[in-house]
Design an enzyme around this catalytic site. Structure first.
Site, short mmCIF file in Angstrom:
data_model
loop_
_atom_site.label_atom_id
_atom_site.label_comp_id
_atom_site.label_asym_id
_atom_site.label_seq_id
_atom_site.Cartn_x
_atom_site.Cartn_y
_atom_site.Cartn_z
N CYS A 99 -10.86 1.97 8.54
CA CYS A 99 -11.81 2.91 7.91
C CYS A 99 -13.20 2.68 8.47
O CYS A 99 -13.67 1.54 8.53
CB CYS A 99 -11.87 2.67 6.41
N TYR A 134 -3.14 0.92 -2.54
CA TYR A 134 -3.41 2.35 -2.68
C TYR A 134 -2.20 3.03 -3.34
O TYR A 134 -1.23 2.37 -3.72
CB TYR A 134 -3.79 2.96 -1.32
N ARG A 138 -9.70 -6.43 13.73
CA ARG A 138 -11.07 -6.88 13.98
C ARG A 138 -11.32 -7.32 15.42
O ARG A 138 -12.41 -7.10 15.95
CB ARG A 138 -11.40 -8.01 12.99
C1 FMN Z 1 -13.21 -2.37 9.07
C2 FMN Z 1 -11.78 -2.37 8.63
C3 FMN Z 1 -11.22 -1.22 8.10
C4 FMN Z 1 -9.87 -1.18 7.73
N1 FMN Z 1 -9.32 -0.01 7.30
C5 FMN Z 1 -7.97 0.09 7.14
C6 FMN Z 1 -7.34 1.34 6.96
O1 FMN Z 1 -7.96 2.41 7.03
N2 FMN Z 1 -6.00 1.34 6.75
C7 FMN Z 1 -5.25 0.19 6.74
O2 FMN Z 1 -4.03 0.25 6.55
N3 FMN Z 1 -5.83 -1.01 6.98
C8 FMN Z 1 -7.15 -1.08 7.21
N4 FMN Z 1 -7.72 -2.28 7.55
C9 FMN Z 1 -6.84 -3.44 7.78
C10 FMN Z 1 -6.49 -3.52 9.28
O3 FMN Z 1 -5.72 -2.41 9.69
C11 FMN Z 1 -5.72 -4.81 9.59
O4 FMN Z 1 -4.46 -4.75 8.94
C12 FMN Z 1 -6.46 -6.07 9.13
O5 FMN Z 1 -7.82 -6.01 9.52
C13 FMN Z 1 -5.82 -7.33 9.68
O6 FMN Z 1 -5.81 -7.33 11.08
P1 FMN Z 1 -6.93 -8.15 11.94
O7 FMN Z 1 -6.85 -9.58 11.48
O8 FMN Z 1 -6.50 -7.97 13.36
O9 FMN Z 1 -8.25 -7.54 11.64
C14 FMN Z 1 -9.07 -2.34 7.87
C15 FMN Z 1 -9.67 -3.51 8.37
C16 FMN Z 1 -10.98 -3.53 8.77
C17 FMN Z 1 -11.54 -4.80 9.37
#
Ligand code: FMN
Length: 366
Positions: free
Chosen positions: A25, A187, A336
């Site tokens: 998001c 959600y 991230r």
């Molecule tokens: C800024 C941000 C926005 C996110 N928005 C969503 C989203 O729209 N839908 C979703 O399923 N997960 C969302 N997440 C979770 C990520 O898709 C992901 O599952 C989570 O960050 C873990 O992965 P990472 O350790 O590589 O960041 C969001 C994470 C971040 C950091």
């Protein structure tokens, strides 16, 4: 030979590699006016950069199927033609640069109507210009600071099922080639699945069959409008992190439930389970760290026939390669780390001896 950079075929869609962009998001769309919920220059730059960087598939952030289903008033939406048209610019660019355009369709349920995460720490907005009362399976607030949602009627439920299908039709028309149903992170769909948030006594609550009914109706409705030859993905919170914690007396959705449900999702035409966790219960003790959610993906992969995606603190090329090469998951989704390093996939390809896909105008950089 890198397995991370081997193509993955789901139905008739071949994704060029297994490095995928997780949905994230941006809370950057117009909250009102004619462009409400439409992707703008920010979304374009955000997604286009990852395509230039060699990402195999990019999932657009949680996109509301209705205005009330948005997490914040600044979310993307896909319920009108203007939004659909604006997404076309994004999908064309991704396609041209070899990245499969995919979109996550969402309804935020009781966690709808909040500020952007960086404003008032994402506080609820129940009234005023941009506020509304959220809906959920049961009239239970997430925590003391959250809005109390209205319990959905059977008609409300049917309307949301239809809205998911309508948004999927629009996604197809906008050029997306994979659609993901957001069933995770507390959600709406997650709220129906979990006994922690679903206290209904009608056909949509109670037993496992009752609690999974809404999710399967959404999947069936999306599958009915989505072409046979293209994949449907489903993001699940594989655990609420409650029942498996002996120190937490609360009952929630468990990893066993996920394995059982994965088989049903597959039978209903879901091609890949995107395995995340959490978000449904306040103060749940979550174990984090590199690969922290991979064991959930791995279990589904071992015990079912559905393809799986792994997400969560995957940051290194060799770390990602190991997850794919050892058969723990079919794709990795980076969140991230891709924000920090949009060209991660091409850099990882070079590190692993695969072929980076730098665009022609960048050939001197190689
Ligand atoms: C800024 C941000 C926005 C996110 N928005 C969503 C989203 O729209 N839908 C979703 O399923 N997960 C969302 N997440 C979770 C990520 O898709 C992901 O599952 C989570 O960050 C873990 O992965 P990472 O350790 O590589 O960041 C969001 C994470 C971040 C950091």
């Amino acid at each position: 030979m890198s397995e991370l950079f081997a193509p993955l075929t789901l139905r008739s869609l071949t994704v060029p590699n297994r490095v995928w962009m997780a949905p994230m998001c941006q809370y950057s769309a117009a909250p009102d006016g004619p462009d409400q919920g439409a992707p703008n220059d920010w979304h374009f730059a955000h997604l286009a950069a990852r395509a230039v960087g060699g990402t195999g598939l990019a999932l657009v952030e949680a996109t509301g199927v209705t205005p009330e289903g948005r997490i914040s008033p600044y979310d993307l939406g896909l319920w009108n033609s203007r939004q659909q048209e604006a997404f076309g610019r994004v999908t064309r660019f991704l396609d041209e640069h070899g990245t499969v355009p995919a979109i996550q369709l969402a309804h935020a349920g009781r966690k709808a109507a909040t500020e952007r995460t960086w404003v008032d720490r994402g506080a609820p907005i129940g009234s005023g210009t941009y506020g509304w009362q959220p809906q959920a399976p049961s009239a239970l607030a997430f925590d003391d600071a959250s809005l109390t949602p209205q319990e959905m009627t059977a008609e409300d439920i049917q309307l949301v099922v239809r809205r998911f299908a309508e948004s999927a039709e629009r996604a197809l028309a906008a050029g997306f080639r994979a659609v993901e149903v957001h069933g995770a992170h507390g959600y709406l769909i997650n709220e129906f699945l979990s006994p922690f948030t679903n206290r209904r006594t009608d056909a949509y609550g109670g037993s496992f069959e009752g609690r999974t009914r809404f999710a399967l109706e959404v999947v069936d409705a999306v599958r009915a409008v989505w072409p046979e030859e293209l994949p449907v993905l489903f993001r699940i919170s594989a655990t609420d992190w409650l029942t498996e914690n002996p120190e937490d007396p609360r009952e929630g959705w468990t990893a066993d439930d996920t394995v059982r449900f994965a088989k049903e999702l597959h039978a209903h035409g879901v091609d890949l389970l995107d395995t995340s966790t959490g978000g449904n219960a306040p103060k749940a003790r979550i174990t984090t760290g590199p690969n922290y959610q991979v064991p959930f993906a791995e279990r589904v992969k071992q015990e079912t026939d559905i393809a799986v995606g792994a997400v969560g603190e995957i940051t290194g090329a060799r770390q990602a390669e190991e997850i794919i090469a050892s058969g723990r998951a079919d794709a990795v989704l980076l969140g991230r780390e891709l924000l920090r390093r949009p060209y991660w996939a091409n850099e990882a390809a070079a590190e692993l001896g695969a072929e980076p896909t730098w665009p022609d105008p960048y050939h001197r950089a190689v």
